[in-house]
Write a protein that holds these residues in place. Structure first.
Motif, mmCIF file in Angstrom:
data_model
loop_
_atom_site.group_PDB
_atom_site.id
_atom_site.type_symbol
_atom_site.label_atom_id
_atom_site.label_comp_id
_atom_site.label_asym_id
_atom_site.label_seq_id
_atom_site.Cartn_x
_atom_site.Cartn_y
_atom_site.Cartn_z
ATOM 1 N N UNK A 1 6.905 2.740 7.449
ATOM 2 C CA UNK A 1 6.762 1.489 6.699
ATOM 3 C C UNK A 1 5.869 1.761 5.497
ATOM 4 N N UNK A 2 6.124 1.060 4.407
ATOM 5 C CA UNK A 2 5.302 1.224 3.210
ATOM 6 C C UNK A 2 4.265 0.116 3.161
ATOM 7 N N UNK A 3 3.003 0.531 3.034
ATOM 8 C CA UNK A 3 1.901 -0.424 2.976
ATOM 9 C C UNK A 3 1.014 -0.037 1.805
ATOM 10 N N UNK A 4 0.863 -0.948 0.864
ATOM 11 C CA UNK A 4 0.026 -0.722 -0.320
ATOM 12 C C UNK A 4 0.415 0.573 -1.030
ATOM 13 N N UNK A 5 1.711 0.831 -1.120
ATOM 14 C CA UNK A 5 2.202 1.986 -1.858
ATOM 15 C C UNK A 5 2.132 3.303 -1.107
ATOM 16 N N UNK A 6 1.780 3.286 0.165
ATOM 17 C CA UNK A 6 1.707 4.526 0.939
ATOM 18 C C UNK A 6 2.591 4.416 2.179
ATOM 19 N N UNK A 7 3.169 5.541 2.558
ATOM 20 C CA UNK A 7 4.061 5.548 3.708
ATOM 21 C C UNK A 7 3.317 5.791 5.018
ATOM 22 N N UNK A 8 3.326 4.785 5.877
ATOM 23 C CA UNK A 8 2.692 4.879 7.195
ATOM 24 C C UNK A 8 3.783 5.019 8.258
#
Length: 223
Positions: A176-183
């Motif tokens: 999932x993408x959160x604040x522009x980063x892939x988690x």
């Protein structure tokens, strides 16, 4: 030739050991009843002693129960007072800043902080430790719904850190993408979810028994 007159014997002339002599014949008289042995207890006395012992035992048990009640009631009242009026069950909110500064001073990995979480979010624990394979910073939070979450940052190798934090049953469930980063979404312990961010030299984990939106909110707040 004259013969002397015979002298007859009466029954009283018979010897005592002959049948029919005065006194009982030992062959015809039954055995005498045995006498009570010395010190034999009176059955009625024994019964009274047993009853008395049983009564004393019942009284002792009752006294013990009453004593415990007398001791436990004040303790229960104190615990109830502490929970209701003093908030004894409420986790203490702390300032994580000193622990965060300690981790930054160690300069072993980039350290992020949660900012702007909003009302109702509380920091309840903070710990920084070094180990044989790296250092780890853990910060615990409570959401507005009192769900527990933990933020983990570490330079321990991910293949070692992830099983230690999420158990060996933890498995990736997509990105999932959160604040522009892939988690990466991960399973964890029963009832828990986790988000994992893999970076060079650092792994970040957000894990807890909370809705996924709360985990994402905490992950998005990291700066």
């Amino acid at each position: 030739m004259d013969t002397a007159p015979s002298i007859g014997r009466t029954p009283d002339d018979r010897l005592p050991d002959q049948p029919g002599a005065d006194g009982p014949d030992a062959r015809t008289v039954g055995p005498e009843a045995p006498a009570d042995p010395p010190g034999a207890a009176d059955p009625e006395h024994v019964r009274r002693e047993v009853v008395s012992t049983a009564i004393r035992s019942q009284r002792s048990t009752r006294d013990i129960v009453l004593s415990l009640v007398v001791l436990l009631v004040p303790i229960a009242l104190l615990i109830g007072f502490g929970r209701v009026f003093l908030g004894a069950d409420t986790p203490t909110e702390i300032d994580p800043a000193p622990t965060v500064q300690l981790a930054r001073a160690a300069n072993v990995f980039p350290v992020s902080e949660a900012t702007g979480l909003g009302d109702g979010w509380r920091t309840v624990s903070a710990d920084f430790r070094r180990g044989d394979t790296g250092a780890t910073l853990r910060i615990g939070y409570l959401s507005p719904d009192d769900d527990g979450l933990q933020l983990v940052q570490s330079n321990v190798p991910a293949e070692e850190l992830i099983p230690a934090e999420l158990t060996r049953a933890g498995q990736p469930q997509g990105t999932v993408e959160i604040a522009g980063r892939g988690w990466q979404r991960y399973t964890a312990r029963a009832g828990e979810l986790a988000l994992v961010l893999l970076e060079p030299g650092r792994t970040v984990i957000v894990v807890g028994q909370a809705p996924e939106e709360d985990l994402r909110h905490l992950a998005a707040s990291l700066t």
